[in-house]
Design a protein around this motif. Sequence first.
Motif, mmCIF file in Angstrom:
data_model
loop_
_atom_site.group_PDB
_atom_site.id
_atom_site.type_symbol
_atom_site.label_atom_id
_atom_site.label_comp_id
_atom_site.label_asym_id
_atom_site.label_seq_id
_atom_site.Cartn_x
_atom_site.Cartn_y
_atom_site.Cartn_z
ATOM 1 N N LYS A 175 62.451 -60.851 102.693
ATOM 2 C CA LYS A 175 61.496 -60.148 103.347
ATOM 3 C C LYS A 175 60.473 -59.867 102.597
ATOM 4 C CE LYS A 175 65.067 -59.437 106.877
ATOM 5 N NZ LYS A 175 64.875 -61.076 107.721
ATOM 6 N N GLY A 176 60.336 -58.498 101.497
ATOM 7 C CA GLY A 176 59.435 -58.550 100.643
ATOM 8 C C GLY A 176 58.629 -59.737 100.166
ATOM 9 N N GLY A 177 58.741 -60.798 100.366
ATOM 10 C CA GLY A 177 58.240 -61.597 99.684
ATOM 11 C C GLY A 177 57.706 -62.392 100.924
ATOM 12 N N TYR A 178 58.585 -62.487 102.179
ATOM 13 C CA TYR A 178 57.922 -63.333 103.204
ATOM 14 C C TYR A 178 56.163 -61.938 103.121
ATOM 15 C CZ TYR A 178 56.264 -65.228 107.367
ATOM 16 O OH TYR A 178 56.056 -65.142 108.398
ATOM 17 N N PHE A 179 56.744 -61.298 103.201
ATOM 18 C CA PHE A 179 55.949 -59.603 103.416
ATOM 19 C C PHE A 179 54.675 -60.032 102.642
ATOM 20 C CE2 PHE A 179 53.747 -55.606 101.947
ATOM 21 C CZ PHE A 179 53.526 -55.098 104.029
ATOM 22 N N LYS A 180 55.252 -60.279 101.092
ATOM 23 C CA LYS A 180 53.427 -60.080 100.552
ATOM 24 C C LYS A 180 52.950 -61.148 100.744
ATOM 25 C CE LYS A 180 53.286 -60.227 94.707
ATOM 26 N NZ LYS A 180 53.951 -59.571 94.410
ATOM 27 N N GLU A 181 53.594 -62.619 101.229
ATOM 28 C CA GLU A 181 52.497 -63.500 101.092
ATOM 29 C C GLU A 181 51.850 -63.083 102.495
ATOM 30 O OE1 GLU A 181 51.928 -67.655 99.746
ATOM 31 O OE2 GLU A 181 53.108 -66.355 98.736
ATOM 32 N N TYR A 182 52.528 -63.377 103.664
ATOM 33 C CA TYR A 182 51.998 -64.102 105.039
ATOM 34 C C TYR A 182 51.072 -62.375 105.880
ATOM 35 C CZ TYR A 182 54.363 -68.079 104.823
ATOM 36 O OH TYR A 182 55.235 -69.506 103.401
ATOM 37 N N ILE A 183 52.072 -61.053 105.433
ATOM 38 C CA ILE A 183 51.544 -59.963 106.093
ATOM 39 C C ILE A 183 50.389 -58.842 105.332
ATOM 40 C CG2 ILE A 183 52.335 -58.184 107.413
ATOM 41 C CD1 ILE A 183 54.983 -60.002 107.495
ATOM 42 N N ARG A 184 50.778 -58.962 104.198
ATOM 43 C CA ARG A 184 50.410 -57.949 103.295
ATOM 44 C C ARG A 184 48.197 -58.168 103.543
ATOM 45 N NH1 ARG A 184 52.375 -56.026 97.406
ATOM 46 N NH2 ARG A 184 50.378 -57.563 97.095
ATOM 47 N N GLU A 185 48.163 -57.184 103.856
ATOM 48 C CA GLU A 185 46.394 -57.421 103.432
ATOM 49 C C GLU A 185 45.271 -58.808 104.233
ATOM 50 O OE1 GLU A 185 45.714 -57.861 99.361
ATOM 51 O OE2 GLU A 185 46.660 -55.614 98.683
ATOM 52 N N LYS A 186 46.332 -58.732 105.013
ATOM 53 C CA LYS A 186 45.817 -60.111 105.854
ATOM 54 C C LYS A 186 45.878 -58.937 107.395
ATOM 55 C CE LYS A 186 47.661 -63.936 103.396
ATOM 56 N NZ LYS A 186 48.040 -63.255 101.801
ATOM 57 N N TYR A 187 46.275 -58.382 107.213
ATOM 58 C CA TYR A 187 45.777 -58.101 108.708
ATOM 59 C C TYR A 187 45.136 -56.858 109.145
ATOM 60 C CZ TYR A 187 48.856 -61.731 110.101
ATOM 61 O OH TYR A 187 48.905 -63.489 110.500
ATOM 62 N N PRO A 188 44.793 -56.422 109.929
ATOM 63 C CA PRO A 188 43.831 -54.892 110.252
ATOM 64 C C PRO A 188 45.876 -53.621 110.299
ATOM 65 C CG PRO A 188 42.910 -55.900 111.542
ATOM 66 C CD PRO A 188 44.086 -57.350 111.272
ATOM 67 N N THR A 189 45.214 -52.827 109.106
ATOM 68 C CA THR A 189 46.186 -51.876 109.180
ATOM 69 C C THR A 189 46.083 -49.908 108.769
ATOM 70 O OG1 THR A 189 47.173 -53.558 107.025
ATOM 71 C CG2 THR A 189 48.175 -51.353 106.823
ATOM 72 N N THR A 190 47.097 -49.760 109.766
ATOM 73 C CA THR A 190 47.683 -48.769 110.155
ATOM 74 C C THR A 190 48.162 -47.812 109.582
ATOM 75 O OG1 THR A 190 46.217 -49.578 112.140
ATOM 76 C CG2 THR A 190 46.772 -46.323 111.519
ATOM 77 N N ARG A 191 48.136 -46.430 108.945
ATOM 78 C CA ARG A 191 49.016 -46.193 107.758
ATOM 79 C C ARG A 191 49.941 -44.914 109.006
ATOM 80 N NH1 ARG A 191 50.646 -43.010 102.048
ATOM 81 N NH2 ARG A 191 52.642 -42.561 102.515
ATOM 82 N N ILE A 192 51.136 -44.924 109.542
ATOM 83 C CA ILE A 192 51.349 -43.509 110.251
ATOM 84 C C ILE A 192 52.584 -42.720 109.877
ATOM 85 C CG2 ILE A 192 50.458 -45.449 112.592
ATOM 86 C CD1 ILE A 192 53.401 -45.601 112.940
ATOM 87 N N ASP A 193 53.465 -42.496 108.969
ATOM 88 C CA ASP A 193 53.934 -42.067 108.245
ATOM 89 C C ASP A 193 53.742 -42.033 107.047
ATOM 90 O OD1 ASP A 193 55.783 -40.119 109.287
ATOM 91 O OD2 ASP A 193 57.228 -41.102 110.022
#
Length: 86
Positions: free
Chosen positions: A68-86
Amino acid sequence: PMPPAPHKHESGQAPKIARRHMASSVIRAAGYDLAHAVLEVEFVSGEVYRYHAVPRSIWYGLTDAASKGGYFKEYIREKYPTTRID
């Protein structure tokens, strides 16, 4: 500015998203709001972020990924508008 309290959501922001546990050393849980295309990720650190305009295929990819972490790093992190909610 301070982010809005969790029970108040701005118009256009997804309401509460149900998260499911992830077997990962990086991601504790994640959930997806299909209507708003919002991916919500709770990290093992306790921080929660929302990623906006995420295609459903990315959510399925995350849930199916062996790492999951690898997939997140490759395909999600820094690729979409992001909001921290907590």
